[in-house]
Design a protein around this motif. Structure first.
Motif, PDB file in Angstrom:
ATOM      1  N   GLU A 245     -34.972  18.243  32.748  1.00 41.15           N
ATOM      2  CA  GLU A 245     -34.103  18.083  33.906  1.00 41.15           C
ATOM      3  C   GLU A 245     -33.805  16.600  34.101  1.00 41.15           C
ATOM      4  O   GLU A 245     -34.723  15.766  34.141  1.00 41.15           O
ATOM      5  CB  GLU A 245     -34.768  18.679  35.151  1.00 41.15           C
ATOM      6  N   VAL A 246     -32.523  16.254  34.209  1.00 39.59           N
ATOM      7  CA  VAL A 246     -32.108  14.854  34.301  1.00 39.59           C
ATOM      8  C   VAL A 246     -31.127  14.670  35.458  1.00 39.59           C
ATOM      9  O   VAL A 246     -30.453  15.617  35.876  1.00 39.59           O
ATOM     10  CB  VAL A 246     -31.444  14.374  32.988  1.00 39.59           C
ATOM     11  N   THR A 247     -31.056  13.454  35.963  1.00 38.98           N
ATOM     12  CA  THR A 247     -30.071  13.150  36.995  1.00 38.98           C
ATOM     13  C   THR A 247     -28.677  13.220  36.393  1.00 38.98           C
ATOM     14  O   THR A 247     -28.474  12.929  35.212  1.00 38.98           O
ATOM     15  CB  THR A 247     -30.296  11.750  37.579  1.00 38.98           C
ATOM     16  N   ARG A 248     -27.727  13.599  37.217  1.00 38.19           N
ATOM     17  CA  ARG A 248     -26.346  13.636  36.742  1.00 38.19           C
ATOM     18  C   ARG A 248     -25.830  12.226  36.454  1.00 38.19           C
ATOM     19  O   ARG A 248     -25.092  12.016  35.490  1.00 38.19           O
ATOM     20  CB  ARG A 248     -25.457  14.347  37.757  1.00 38.19           C
ATOM     21  N   PHE A 249     -26.238  11.275  37.281  1.00 40.18           N
ATOM     22  CA  PHE A 249     -25.833   9.894  37.062  1.00 40.18           C
ATOM     23  C   PHE A 249     -26.452   9.379  35.758  1.00 40.18           C
ATOM     24  O   PHE A 249     -27.662   9.420  35.568  1.00 40.18           O
ATOM     25  CB  PHE A 249     -26.292   9.008  38.228  1.00 40.18           C
ATOM     26  N   GLY A 250     -25.623   8.914  34.851  1.00 42.03           N
ATOM     27  CA  GLY A 250     -26.115   8.314  33.616  1.00 42.03           C
ATOM     28  C   GLY A 250     -26.706   9.290  32.618  1.00 42.03           C
ATOM     29  O   GLY A 250     -27.471   8.891  31.735  1.00 42.03           O
ATOM     30  N   PHE A 251     -26.343  10.569  32.731  1.00 44.40           N
ATOM     31  CA  PHE A 251     -27.025  11.566  31.886  1.00 44.40           C
ATOM     32  C   PHE A 251     -26.792  11.341  30.399  1.00 44.40           C
ATOM     33  O   PHE A 251     -27.651  11.650  29.575  1.00 44.40           O
ATOM     34  CB  PHE A 251     -26.610  12.988  32.281  1.00 44.40           C
ATOM     35  N   ALA A 252     -25.631  10.770  30.027  1.00 41.99           N
ATOM     36  CA  ALA A 252     -25.367  10.525  28.605  1.00 41.99           C
ATOM     37  C   ALA A 252     -26.313   9.457  28.051  1.00 41.99           C
ATOM     38  O   ALA A 252     -26.815   9.578  26.926  1.00 41.99           O
ATOM     39  CB  ALA A 252     -23.912  10.114  28.402  1.00 41.99           C
ATOM     40  N   LEU A 253     -26.577   8.419  28.848  1.00 44.33           N
ATOM     41  CA  LEU A 253     -27.548   7.406  28.438  1.00 44.33           C
ATOM     42  C   LEU A 253     -28.946   8.005  28.350  1.00 44.33           C
ATOM     43  O   LEU A 253     -29.708   7.725  27.419  1.00 44.33           O
ATOM     44  CB  LEU A 253     -27.546   6.248  29.441  1.00 44.33           C
ATOM     45  N   THR A 254     -29.269   8.841  29.322  1.00 47.89           N
ATOM     46  CA  THR A 254     -30.577   9.505  29.309  1.00 47.89           C
ATOM     47  C   THR A 254     -30.732  10.368  28.064  1.00 47.89           C
ATOM     48  O   THR A 254     -31.797  10.381  27.425  1.00 47.89           O
ATOM     49  CB  THR A 254     -30.745  10.362  30.578  1.00 47.89           C
ATOM     50  N   ALA A 255     -29.660  11.075  27.691  1.00 46.52           N
ATOM     51  CA  ALA A 255     -29.702  11.919  26.496  1.00 46.52           C
ATOM     52  C   ALA A 255     -29.974  11.094  25.249  1.00 46.52           C
ATOM     53  O   ALA A 255     -30.714  11.520  24.343  1.00 46.52           O
ATOM     54  CB  ALA A 255     -28.387  12.681  26.355  1.00 46.52           C
ATOM     55  N   GLN A 256     -29.396   9.899  25.166  1.00 45.70           N
ATOM     56  CA  GLN A 256     -29.636   9.026  24.015  1.00 45.70           C
ATOM     57  C   GLN A 256     -31.113   8.639  23.923  1.00 45.70           C
ATOM     58  O   GLN A 256     -31.696   8.610  22.835  1.00 45.70           O
ATOM     59  CB  GLN A 256     -28.774   7.773  24.124  1.00 45.70           C
ATOM     60  N   ARG A 257     -31.702   8.365  25.065  1.00 41.61           N
ATOM     61  CA  ARG A 257     -33.116   7.968  25.071  1.00 41.61           C
ATOM     62  C   ARG A 257     -34.030   9.162  24.761  1.00 41.61           C
ATOM     63  O   ARG A 257     -35.085   8.996  24.142  1.00 41.61           O
ATOM     64  CB  ARG A 257     -33.462   7.319  26.412  1.00 41.61           C
ATOM     65  N   ILE A 258     -33.625  10.357  25.183  1.00 43.74           N
ATOM     66  CA  ILE A 258     -34.386  11.557  24.820  1.00 43.74           C
ATOM     67  C   ILE A 258     -34.335  11.763  23.304  1.00 43.74           C
ATOM     68  O   ILE A 258     -35.358  12.061  22.667  1.00 43.74           O
ATOM     69  CB  ILE A 258     -33.828  12.788  25.563  1.00 43.74           C
ATOM     70  N   HIS A 259     -33.158  11.575  22.739  1.00 40.20           N
ATOM     71  CA  HIS A 259     -32.984  11.680  21.285  1.00 40.20           C
ATOM     72  C   HIS A 259     -33.942  10.719  20.579  1.00 40.20           C
ATOM     73  O   HIS A 259     -34.635  11.090  19.615  1.00 40.20           O
ATOM     74  CB  HIS A 259     -31.529  11.359  20.938  1.00 40.20           C
ATOM     75  N   ALA A 260     -34.009   9.479  21.058  1.00 39.86           N
ATOM     76  CA  ALA A 260     -34.899   8.491  20.442  1.00 39.86           C
ATOM     77  C   ALA A 260     -36.365   8.889  20.593  1.00 39.86           C
ATOM     78  O   ALA A 260     -37.166   8.721  19.665  1.00 39.86           O
ATOM     79  CB  ALA A 260     -34.655   7.123  21.073  1.00 39.86           C
ATOM     80  N   ALA A 261     -36.725   9.451  21.751  1.00 44.00           N
ATOM     81  CA  ALA A 261     -38.121   9.855  21.980  1.00 44.00           C
ATOM     82  C   ALA A 261     -38.540  10.967  21.025  1.00 44.00           C
ATOM     83  O   ALA A 261     -39.678  10.986  20.535  1.00 44.00           O
ATOM     84  CB  ALA A 261     -38.294  10.306  23.428  1.00 44.00           C
ATOM     85  N   LEU A 262     -37.629  11.889  20.745  1.00 43.33           N
ATOM     86  CA  LEU A 262     -37.935  12.958  19.788  1.00 43.33           C
ATOM     87  C   LEU A 262     -38.236  12.374  18.414  1.00 43.33           C
ATOM     88  O   LEU A 262     -39.195  12.773  17.741  1.00 43.33           O
ATOM     89  CB  LEU A 262     -36.765  13.935  19.702  1.00 43.33           C
TER      90      LEU A 262
END
Length: 232
Positions: free
Chosen positions: A135-152
């Motif tokens: 679950e992520v905030t709507r604000f900045g979700f694309a940036l958050t997705a990039q960081r999730i990708h890196a964490a994986l």
């Protein structure tokens, strides 16, 4: 597939419910069986109060007559009964397929015991075949997705694809009860759930992730003829 295994798991969870308890009410199809069965017991005289993990569960509990409390009214929960999308032998879970992972984790963490109810197909040796909801905030979700990708990638997951959850004919983003988006991480195989969970928790914009670690003490696996109860 028959719904009997889910029903049998839910029915076995009633053994963990006693008069006077505050009970966490999970979200999802297996949890819905439990809420209905609990409603039947309430009509027979059982005195309990439930804490729902979603608006859908709240509506169902009200329909079947389970008295409810707001999370703000309690300091602890006696037992939380909830489903899971995957369970491994260490009782680590992936949850959030139904989109209620934030409230589910708040209720689980406040509970003295978490009882997981699932059919046997949810028991896996390694987590990750089921996409991990985050679950992520709507604000900045694309940036958050990039960081999730890196964490994986950094924690050794086999897969690293991340997808914003959408629904409906217009493919609009799914909005959680908390007003957030959900990103599904297709890890395929999570080699180190603890490391991934810690990495996700450090990402700004991540509200909560669907790895439930160190929360479940009992797992009930339903099958066509009954249920198996496992405890740590």
């Amino acid at each position: 597939m028959s719904d009997d295994p889910k029903y049998n798991a839910a029915r076995a969870a009633l053994d963990f419910i006693a008069d006077g308890m505050i009970v966490g009410l999970g979200t999802g199809s297996t949890s819905a069986h439990f809420v209905r069965l609990l409603g039947e017991r309430v009509k027979q005289g059982l005195k309990v109060k439930g804490v729902p993990t979603s608006e859908a569960t709240r509506n169902l509990a009200e329909q079947v007559g389970v008295p409810l409390l707001e999370i703000s009214q309690i300091t602890s929960i006696d037992v939380d009964v909830d489903g899971a999308d995957e369970v491994d032998p260490a009782f680590r879970l992936i949850k959030g397929g139904g989109g209620a992972l934030l409230r589910e984790k708040i209720v689980a963490a406040a509970s003295k015991r978490m009882v997981v109810i699932a059919d046997t197909s949810k028991w896996v040796e390694t987590l990750g075949a089921f996409p991990l909801p985050i679950e992520v905030t709507r604000f900045g979700f694309a940036l958050t997705a990039q960081r999730i990708h890196a964490a994986l990638r950094e924690t050794g997951c086999v897969g690293d694809e991340v997808v914003l959850r959408v629904a409906g004919k217009a493919n609009e983003p799914v909005i959680t009860d908390g007003g957030n988006y959900i990103i599904d991480a297709h890890a395929k195989s999570i080699r180190d759930p603890d490391a991934l969970g810690a990495a996700l928790s450090r990402i700004a914009g991540v509200v909560e992730h669907g790895l439930f670690l160190g929360l479940a003490q009992t797992v009930i696996l339903g099958n066509a003829s009954g249920a198996e109860v496992k405890s740590l």
